[in-house]
Design a protein around this motif. Sequence first.
Motif, PDB file in Angstrom:
ATOM      1  N   LEU A  96      -6.579  -3.760   1.858  1.00 35.68           N
ATOM      2  CA  LEU A  96      -5.233  -4.094   1.994  1.00 35.68           C
ATOM      3  C   LEU A  96      -4.270  -3.059   1.576  1.00 35.68           C
ATOM      4  N   GLU A  97      -4.414  -2.389   0.638  1.00 35.34           N
ATOM      5  CA  GLU A  97      -3.391  -1.096   0.320  1.00 35.34           C
ATOM      6  C   GLU A  97      -3.277  -0.110   1.125  1.00 35.34           C
ATOM      7  N   ASP A  98      -4.572   0.208   1.629  1.00 40.88           N
ATOM      8  CA  ASP A  98      -4.666   1.320   2.625  1.00 40.88           C
ATOM      9  C   ASP A  98      -4.275   0.936   3.893  1.00 40.88           C
ATOM     10  N   TYR A  99      -4.367  -0.418   4.246  1.00 40.00           N
ATOM     11  CA  TYR A  99      -3.549  -0.510   5.549  1.00 40.00           C
ATOM     12  C   TYR A  99      -2.171  -0.690   5.505  1.00 40.00           C
ATOM     13  N   VAL A 100      -1.424  -0.930   4.384  1.00 37.06           N
ATOM     14  CA  VAL A 100      -0.057  -0.791   3.951  1.00 37.06           C
ATOM     15  C   VAL A 100       0.376   0.412   4.198  1.00 37.06           C
ATOM     16  N   LYS A 101      -0.579   1.454   3.637  1.00 33.96           N
ATOM     17  CA  LYS A 101      -0.140   2.774   3.472  1.00 33.96           C
ATOM     18  C   LYS A 101      -0.212   3.566   4.860  1.00 33.96           C
ATOM     19  N   GLY A 102      -0.899   2.982   5.995  1.00 31.67           N
ATOM     20  CA  GLY A 102      -0.821   3.211   7.394  1.00 31.67           C
ATOM     21  C   GLY A 102       0.258   2.542   8.140  1.00 31.67           C
ATOM     22  N   VAL A 103       1.103   1.520   7.526  1.00 33.49           N
ATOM     23  CA  VAL A 103       2.031   0.851   8.157  1.00 33.49           C
ATOM     24  C   VAL A 103       3.355   1.520   7.942  1.00 33.49           C
ATOM     25  N   ILE A 104       3.623   1.823   6.671  1.00 32.40           N
ATOM     26  CA  ILE A 104       5.002   2.082   6.222  1.00 32.40           C
ATOM     27  C   ILE A 104       5.814   3.443   6.940  1.00 32.40           C
TER      28      ILE A 104
END
Length: 551
Positions: free
Chosen positions: A236-244
Motif C-alpha cells: 500500500l505505501e509503495d502504491y501511494v508513493k507512486g500516486v503522489i
Amino acid sequence: MKKLLLTTMFVVTFFVCTAVSASAVVNDTVKVGLRYGSGALFSANLENAEGEGYAFGYFDDRRRFQELGWTEETTISMTAAGDIYMNESGTYTRNMPSGTYRYLGPWHVQLDGFSSFDEALDAANEVDGWPAWISGEYVVRTGACASRREAQEMLDTLGISGDVVCSSDTGVLVTVTRTTEVLFEFDDQGITDLGVQPDGWGDEPITWFKGYRYRGGFEYARITGGDLNVINVVDLEDYVKGVIPHEMSGDWPLAALEAQAVCARTYACRTTKHLSSYGFDVCNTTDCQVYNGVNTSSSRSDAAVDNTAGQCVYYDGQLAETVYHSSNGGATEDAANVWGGGGAYLRGKSDPYEAQTAIPDYHYTVTYTRDELTWVLQKSGYDIGNVTNAYVSAYTPLGNVYKVTFEDSSGHTLTVKGETCRMAFYSTTYGKNVRSMRFTINGGTGGAGSGFIAGDGQRLDSLEGASVITGSGQLATLDRSTVSVITSSGTSTLSSSVGASGTTAASDFVISGTGNGHNVGMSQYGAKAMAEQGYNCRDILTFYFTDVTIE
C-alpha cells in the motif's frame, strides 16, 4: 539453476486501514489494474530493472504469494495460451502475421505424476518441454502443435507414456521474450490467476512494464478465451508513493503533500469499484488515481508518504471518500449539490486560502457559438433543438452553479443540475470545456428560472426578504433584489436574475469562471496555500472534510 528464495514477498505492517472491515486493501497490499477491459493484452512483457529472475505462482486470498516455480531469465512474456504467432520483430499475436513468423500451437504431449517443480523441470529437460501447473498439479508438456493428430504423432515418436492435451481458454504461457522458448504454463481453470514475483536478490526488486518501473509482483487474470488483465500487486505505501507525484507537484510544501498522501491512501483503502468486474482495487488512470510505479517519485513526496504511514481519513468510524480537485475558485460545494449525494463530511464552505497563493489559469473564459453549443448538446444525447439561449438558472448559497437552463428556437427548455452543469459543455471535438462549478454565462437573454438555492434546498426567485448575517454579526433582512458580496476575485453584485448575465440576444455564449474541478472535498491548491501559511496536514484535512478524524 538457482531456486529463488522468496519467503518475504511483502513486509507486513499492521496499519489502521487494514483493520477496517470496509477496506478494499487486504494485508496492506493493493491490487492496481495496469491493463484491463479494452486495454487488456494478448501478451505482456516484464524485464528486471533491479534484481534478476522471477518466481511463478499465484496470490492467495490474503494476497500472499505462493511460489510454484522459477526462472533466472530476466525478460519474460506472459501470453494467452492457444494459437500464438511470433513475427519477425518478436511480437506475439493471435492472428497469423504477414512475412516470416514462428508458431506455438495449443496441442501438446503431457506427462503426469510430478510432486514438485524441480522434478517436473528435470523431466521437461529430457523431452525438450516445460513444467506446467495445471488444475492444481505439476505436469510436463512438450510440443506446441497445430492439431491433435500432430501431437499424437509426436507422442508416438517419443515412445513414452503420456497423453495428448490442448491448452484451455484460461491458460497462460510464459516464454523468454521474443522467442518461442516456453518456460512455464499455468492453468487453474480461473480459480486462481498466474502470479509473477520478481526476484531482488536480497533487495527490493523493481521491474519494467510498458516503459514504467514497478515495485511488487504482477498478476495475469485471463478473460476466458480472451486477453490478459495485468495487475500490479504492491504494498500500500509503495502504491501511494507512486500516486503522489502525479497528483501534486513534488516541490510543494511537505504538509500539502502529506495531506495528499492521506487522501490517496484513504481512497485506495475505501474503493472497490473495479474489484468485482476486473479483480483489482484501483486502476492507474484518472478514473481512480494516476499511478505509474516508481518513475517520478521524489524524496519530498516519498517523505510525505513515510510521515503519514497508515493514516486514513474517517467519518463516524468508517473510511471517508476523500475526493479532491485542483482548485475551487473561492468555495467548495456540498457533494449533494454536485453529485446528488455523498457523505455528510463532504460539505461546501468558503475557501479563504486559495486567493493567497499563485494558481496558474485560475480564471478562465470559454466561448461557444449557438451552433457549437447545439452540436455539443445533441451529440451528448440531450433532447434540444437549435440553442438560442443558455443561462445559470440557480446558484448554491456558496455561489457555485447549481442549475443551467438551455432554450431552443421552438421554446423548449432543458435544465441540468449538479456536475452536469459543467460536463454538458465538454467537447473533445471543439477542445472546449467548463473547468469548474463556479462560473457565469454571458450572451444569454435570461429566464424566469433564474434564482438562488437557499440553505434548506429551496429555490429563491428573488433576494428580497432573504435573511443575511451582517459584518457585525447581526441578522438582517434584505429589502431589495440586489446585493453586493465579496468573492475570491473581488466585490460582485448579485441580483435575482444572477443567472441571466445578458439582456440581449447574442450569437455567442461567453462562460467565465474560476477554479478547476468538481469543487467537492479538498482543493489541492488550497492545501498548498494552507501549508505555506504554516498549517499542518491535519489542519488541511479537517478544514476540507467536515467532522472527520485522521487515524
